[in-house]
Design a protein around this motif. Structure first.
Motif, short mmCIF file in Angstrom:
data_model
loop_
_atom_site.label_atom_id
_atom_site.label_comp_id
_atom_site.label_asym_id
_atom_site.label_seq_id
_atom_site.Cartn_x
_atom_site.Cartn_y
_atom_site.Cartn_z
N ALA A 61 45.49 92.78 25.09
CA ALA A 61 45.65 92.24 26.45
C ALA A 61 44.69 92.93 27.41
CB ALA A 61 47.09 92.43 26.92
N THR A 62 44.16 92.16 28.32
CA THR A 62 43.29 92.67 29.38
C THR A 62 43.72 92.05 30.70
OG1 THR A 62 41.64 90.93 29.09
CG2 THR A 62 41.35 92.95 27.79
N ARG A 63 43.14 92.54 31.78
CA ARG A 63 43.47 91.98 33.10
C ARG A 63 43.04 90.53 33.20
NH1 ARG A 63 41.17 97.08 36.70
NH2 ARG A 63 43.02 98.44 36.52
N LEU A 64 41.83 90.23 32.73
CA LEU A 64 41.34 88.87 32.83
C LEU A 64 42.22 87.91 32.05
CD1 LEU A 64 39.21 86.87 33.80
CD2 LEU A 64 37.83 87.49 31.79
N ARG A 65 42.61 88.30 30.85
CA ARG A 65 43.45 87.42 30.03
C ARG A 65 44.83 87.22 30.65
NH1 ARG A 65 41.46 90.93 24.84
NH2 ARG A 65 39.25 90.37 25.07
N LEU A 66 45.35 88.27 31.28
CA LEU A 66 46.66 88.13 31.92
C LEU A 66 46.57 87.24 33.15
CD1 LEU A 66 49.61 89.03 31.93
CD2 LEU A 66 48.93 90.99 33.34
N VAL A 67 45.52 87.41 33.95
CA VAL A 67 45.34 86.57 35.13
C VAL A 67 45.13 85.11 34.72
CG1 VAL A 67 43.84 86.11 37.11
CG2 VAL A 67 44.50 88.45 36.58
N VAL A 68 44.36 84.89 33.65
CA VAL A 68 44.14 83.53 33.17
C VAL A 68 45.47 82.88 32.78
CG1 VAL A 68 43.23 82.25 31.20
CG2 VAL A 68 41.74 83.77 32.47
N SER A 69 46.33 83.62 32.10
CA SER A 69 47.63 83.08 31.71
C SER A 69 48.47 82.76 32.94
CB SER A 69 48.37 84.08 30.82
OG SER A 69 47.64 84.34 29.64
N ALA A 70 48.41 83.62 33.96
CA ALA A 70 49.17 83.35 35.18
C ALA A 70 48.65 82.11 35.89
CB ALA A 70 49.09 84.56 36.12
N VAL A 71 47.32 81.93 35.90
CA VAL A 71 46.74 80.74 36.51
C VAL A 71 47.17 79.48 35.76
CG1 VAL A 71 44.58 79.54 36.99
CG2 VAL A 71 44.79 81.96 37.53
N GLU A 72 47.20 79.56 34.45
CA GLU A 72 47.61 78.40 33.65
C GLU A 72 49.07 78.03 33.90
OE1 GLU A 72 46.62 79.86 29.86
OE2 GLU A 72 44.53 79.20 29.91
N LEU A 73 49.93 79.04 34.03
CA LEU A 73 51.33 78.77 34.35
C LEU A 73 51.46 78.12 35.73
CD1 LEU A 73 53.07 82.00 33.02
CD2 LEU A 73 53.26 79.69 32.09
N TRP A 74 50.65 78.59 36.68
CA TRP A 74 50.69 78.00 38.01
C TRP A 74 50.20 76.55 37.98
CZ3 TRP A 74 46.28 76.91 41.26
CH2 TRP A 74 46.64 76.45 42.53
N LEU A 75 49.19 76.28 37.18
CA LEU A 75 48.71 74.90 37.04
C LEU A 75 49.77 74.00 36.44
CD1 LEU A 75 45.04 75.47 35.82
CD2 LEU A 75 45.80 74.82 38.10
N GLY A 76 50.53 74.52 35.47
CA GLY A 76 51.62 73.74 34.92
C GLY A 76 52.67 73.41 35.96
N LEU A 77 53.02 74.40 36.80
CA LEU A 77 53.97 74.13 37.89
C LEU A 77 53.40 73.12 38.87
CD1 LEU A 77 56.58 74.76 39.41
CD2 LEU A 77 55.42 76.73 40.44
N LEU A 78 52.09 73.20 39.09
CA LEU A 78 51.45 72.26 40.02
C LEU A 78 51.53 70.83 39.49
CD1 LEU A 78 49.88 72.07 42.64
CD2 LEU A 78 47.78 72.45 41.37
N PHE A 79 51.36 70.64 38.21
CA PHE A 79 51.47 69.29 37.65
C PHE A 79 52.90 68.77 37.72
CE2 PHE A 79 47.29 69.95 35.58
CZ PHE A 79 46.71 68.75 35.94
N ILE A 80 53.87 69.67 37.61
CA ILE A 80 55.27 69.24 37.79
C ILE A 80 55.50 68.75 39.21
CG2 ILE A 80 57.66 70.05 37.81
CD1 ILE A 80 56.96 71.93 35.53
N LEU A 81 54.97 69.47 40.18
CA LEU A 81 55.10 69.04 41.57
C LEU A 81 54.38 67.71 41.80
CD1 LEU A 81 54.55 72.46 43.41
CD2 LEU A 81 56.71 71.28 42.97
N VAL A 82 53.22 67.55 41.19
CA VAL A 82 52.50 66.28 41.32
C VAL A 82 53.32 65.14 40.72
CG1 VAL A 82 50.47 65.01 40.53
CG2 VAL A 82 50.21 67.32 41.43
N GLY A 83 53.96 65.41 39.58
CA GLY A 83 54.80 64.38 38.98
C GLY A 83 55.96 63.99 39.88
N VAL A 84 56.57 64.97 40.55
CA VAL A 84 57.65 64.66 41.50
C VAL A 84 57.12 63.83 42.66
CG1 VAL A 84 59.32 65.67 43.09
CG2 VAL A 84 58.97 66.70 40.85
N ALA A 85 55.93 64.17 43.16
CA ALA A 85 55.35 63.41 44.26
C ALA A 85 55.03 61.98 43.84
CB ALA A 85 54.08 64.10 44.77
N VAL A 86 54.59 61.81 42.59
CA VAL A 86 54.28 60.46 42.10
C VAL A 86 55.56 59.63 42.00
CG1 VAL A 86 53.51 59.18 40.08
CG2 VAL A 86 52.16 61.10 40.92
#
Length: 573
Positions: free
Chosen positions: A430-455
């Motif tokens: 594990a490194t900082r970059l890999r951890l931040v990348v995983s956090a960004v990916e989780l946030w993108l998943g939450l963002l798509f859920i919100l987009v689905g609700v808006a749709v």
């Protein structure tokens, strides 16, 4: 009544006889030409107000003495407590002082609006006589008339700003604190401007520098007036009170410091550096913080109207113009998702059986493509949701099905990218970059859920604020996990299982990682903690940090061995 040939009597009135004017005939001839009468003056056309005057007229009166005093006190506190080398308690104290000053400006504004409403509140006769003027005055006095954000949203953004800054008090990782400061700048801007729509939020990001420039004449008028506001306090009295308070604190502080050595150390930690470089740095921080707070108070006193900054409604596209591209895009996403499902169920064996594919290539080749796909997908959904016709129930059902399918398939792509990064971290640590990348990916998943609700709801006016809010929450969640310590724990566990460890990388982590690195056996422990211990000096009062204090306790219990010299030879991959 008169008889023929008799002389008429003069007319009488209340104050006596009234003599009628005698009309003397003039000489016969043509009538005199009529004298021209001056016509009405041509109306002067007023210059129409510009965009800034309409959207952001600024406060009507000068800055109040109480507001200026609160801003000055907050700027002095911030300049005296901020630590520029390491994050610490001073940042939180400065954030709380600035918040208190802006709350004071908001309270003064509310009282001013309430007083204006009381003055313009009509009686029954006035309301009957001048309904138009009464309505206009009431609209001016209404707090929401200037486009100010709701109280709940304003409090939430302000609280998020303070919590983001407070990360520097509990975490020693400088990179994490820098990300939190950037997020705090965004949430703080939204707290004082109230942007809600995407365009309004973009415009709000440009307002703080302009507000600082526009606030200078506003503050100068407040200093020149010196008149008491609703609080009844004048500027001169406030300055006198502050000067007397500073003198008393200085006098008694010197006496108490000379009486007790422990108290003298405490006072020395509280006071700023009085050397020439220290005074210059203090003055620079004072100007920077004071200018920022002055601009923020200017925005709070009269927020700009950002509610109307929305793109004009576009002409709905024909059903075929947007249906065919989305159907083909959904089909492409479905094909990619089917491949990803085989990868997810196939596991690491699929990676190893793929010709010429390593763990690093498999993981690195997925995230950046995912990021591009995510941005383009969100753009496609936004354009399609705007241009797609929604007049009939069939149109609305088609929008929900096609865009909802696209959002759902994007969630599978996010899961695939998370799996790729997990495989990469298991293989190489594990490194900082890999951890931040995983956090960004989780946030993108939450963002798509919100987009689905808006749709599904076919309404998305709340989505821009939730995008920023969830990003701030994701960053706070990362800070709650203590990323440097989490990275160290995963690498230590991996070393205990596989005997592979990147000591050079671990030695560059912050003091947050010390409790986890203390589990390593010697001499790996001393190699990993040697550099961290060397860069862990004692903090002053305003630089106090919970992560560094915990690290000192661990290092004080078991000292780092100074006899290890060949740390690179001990490094195992």
């Amino acid at each position: 009544m008169t008889s023929p040939g008799s002389t008429p009597l003069p007319a009488t009135g209340p104050s006596g006889p009234q003599v009628s004017p005698t009309v003397r005939p003039g000489p016969a001839g043509p009538p005199a030409a009529a004298q021209p009468r001056p016509g009405p003056a041509a109306p002067t056309l007023a210059r129409p107000p510009g965009l800034i005057e309409r959207r952001w007229p600024g406060p009507a009166g000068p800055a109040g003495p109480l507001v200026l005093a609160a801003l000055t006190a907050a700027a002095v506190v911030g300049a005296s407590t901020l630590t520029m080398v390491r994050p610490g308690l001073g940042w939180l104290v400065a954030a709380l002082a600035g918040t208190a000053a802006l709350v004071t400006a908001s309270v003064v504004r509310s009282r001013t609006l309430t007083s204006a409403a009381d003055v313009t509140r009509p009686t029954a006769a006035t309301a009957t006589a001048t309904p138009t003027a009464t309505t206009a005055a009431a609209a001016t006095a209404r707090p929401g008339a200037t486009g100010a954000p709701g109280r709940v949203a304003q409090v939430v953004w302000a609280a998020a700003t303070v919590v983001l800054v407070a990360v520097g008090t509990v975490r020693a990782a400088g990179w994490l604190f820098a990300l939190c400061l950037l997020a705090a700048a965004v949430t703080g801007t939204l707290a004082v401007t109230g942007g809600r729509s995407p365009l309004g939020m973009l415009v709000a990001a440009t307002l703080p520098p302009a507000a600082t420039v526009r606030a200078l004449p506003w503050a100068v008028r407040g200093l020149r007036s010196g008149r008491p506001t609703g609080s009844g306090i004048e500027v001169g009295r406030i300055i006198t009170s502050l000067a007397i308070s500073a003198g008393l604190l200085l006098l008694f502080g010197v006496l108490f410091s000379s009486a007790d050595a422990v108290f003298a150390d405490l006072v020395t930690g509280l006071l700023p550096d009085i050397s020439v470089p220290g005074v210059i740095g203090w003055a620079f921080r004072l100007l920077l913080i004071g200018g920022g707070l002055l601009g923020a108070a200017y925005l709070v006193s009269r927020p700009p109207d950002l509610e109307g900054l929305r793109p004009a409604p576009s002409r709905p596209a024909h059903r075929l113009e947007w249906t065919l591209p989305l159907v083909l895009l959904d089909a492409l996403f479905a094909a990619f998702v089917l491949v990803q499902l085989t990868v997810l169920f196939g596991g690491a064996g699929h990676v190893l059986r793929t010709a010429g594919l390593t763990y690093a290539q498999y993981a690195r080749g997925g995230f950046w493509q995912l990021l591009a796909v995510t941005a383009l997908t969100l753009l496609v959904i936004a354009i399609a949701a705007r241009r797609a016709p929604k007049a009939t129930p069939g149109d609305r059902l088609l929008v929900r099905v096609l865009l909802g399918t696209l959002a759902a398939l994007s969630l599978v792509i996010v899961a695939s990218a998370l799996y790729r990064m997990q495989v990469y971290a298991d293989a190489y640590g594990a490194t900082r970059l890999r951890l931040v990348v995983s956090a960004v990916e989780l946030w993108l998943g939450l963002l798509f859920i919100l987009v689905g609700v808006a749709v599904v709801r076919l309404r998305a006016e709340w989505l821009p604020r939730l995008v920023v809010g969830t990003a701030a929450l994701a960053l706070l969640g990362l800070a709650l996990l203590n990323p440097d310590r989490l990275i160290a724990e995963r690498n230590v566990d991996r070393y205990l299982e596989t005997r592979r460890l990147d000591v050079g990388y671990l030695s560059g982590l912050s003091a947050d990682a010390v409790p986890a690195l203390d589990r390593l056996p010697e001499p790996m422990r001393s190699c990993a903690l040697g550099e961290i211990a060397a860069e862990l000096p004692r903090d002053g009062f305003w630089a106090a940090n919970l992560g560094r204090e915990r690290a000192r306790r661990v290092l004080d219990t078991t000292r780092v061995s100074a006899g290890v010299t060949d740390c690179l030879g001990l490094q195992r991959w």
